[in-house]
Motif scaffolding. Structure first.
Motif, PDB file in Angstrom:
ATOM      1  N   UNK A 106       0.767  -1.253  -0.135  1.00 33.17           N
ATOM      2  CA  UNK A 106       0.120   0.058   0.006  1.00 33.17           C
ATOM      3  C   UNK A 106       0.759   1.363  -0.136  1.00 33.17           C
ATOM      4  N   UNK A 107       0.316   2.066  -0.402  1.00 32.06           N
ATOM      5  CA  UNK A 107       1.166   3.653  -0.510  1.00 32.06           C
ATOM      6  C   UNK A 107       0.383   4.625   0.236  1.00 32.06           C
ATOM      7  N   UNK A 108       0.967   5.523   1.064  1.00 31.92           N
ATOM      8  CA  UNK A 108       0.528   6.547   1.863  1.00 31.92           C
ATOM      9  C   UNK A 108       1.229   7.636   1.185  1.00 31.92           C
ATOM     10  N   UNK A 109       0.316   8.658   1.114  1.00 27.82           N
ATOM     11  CA  UNK A 109       0.901   9.992   0.665  1.00 27.82           C
ATOM     12  C   UNK A 109       0.392  11.016   1.606  1.00 27.82           C
ATOM     13  N   UNK A 110       1.530  11.643   2.078  1.00 26.72           N
ATOM     14  CA  UNK A 110       1.549  12.878   3.109  1.00 26.72           C
ATOM     15  C   UNK A 110       1.702  14.176   2.274  1.00 26.72           C
ATOM     16  N   UNK A 111       0.861  15.022   2.552  1.00 29.98           N
ATOM     17  CA  UNK A 111       0.966  16.385   1.700  1.00 29.98           C
ATOM     18  C   UNK A 111       1.046  17.303   2.815  1.00 29.98           C
ATOM     19  N   UNK A 112       1.850  18.321   2.736  1.00 30.25           N
ATOM     20  CA  UNK A 112       2.011  19.300   3.693  1.00 30.25           C
ATOM     21  C   UNK A 112       1.783  20.675   2.858  1.00 30.25           C
TER      22      UNK A 112
END
Length: 97
Positions: A16-22
């Motif tokens: 699975x792929x987690x994408x965190x955007x700041x």
């Protein structure tokens, strides 16, 4: 900050792929930005790709640095599911000036 996952109900063995955007809504630069995103038990780290800065998978700290208004930064973490037990993976801004 937002966080998404490629598959909210994966099976054991799936990646699975987690994408965190700041995002900095301004008006000034945010400096010294750090985000903590440590994978919980049941997930095995595969890789990380930060758009800026560095990610330490042992501590879970993404050292982002400076985030300018209107210039979102992202961290993509790939993990393998190794447990059938449901897990929650959260990310928090742990520091900024």
């Amino acid at each position: 900050m937002t966080k998404t996952v490629s598959d909210a109900t994966p099976n054991v063995g799936d990646q699975i792929t987690f994408t965190v955007t700041v995002v900095n809504n301004g008006p000034n630069d945010a400096t010294g930005v750090q985000v903590t995103d440590l994978l919980p038990a049941g997930l095995t780290f595969v890789s990380a790709n930060p758009s800026q800065g560095t990610y330490d998978n042992v501590s879970g700290i993404w050292t982002v640095g400076t985030v300018s208004p209107g210039a979102p930064q992202t961290l993509v973490i790939v993990a393998t599911v190794v447990s059938p037990v449901a897990r929650t993976n959260t990310a928090t801004v742990s520091d900024s000036d």
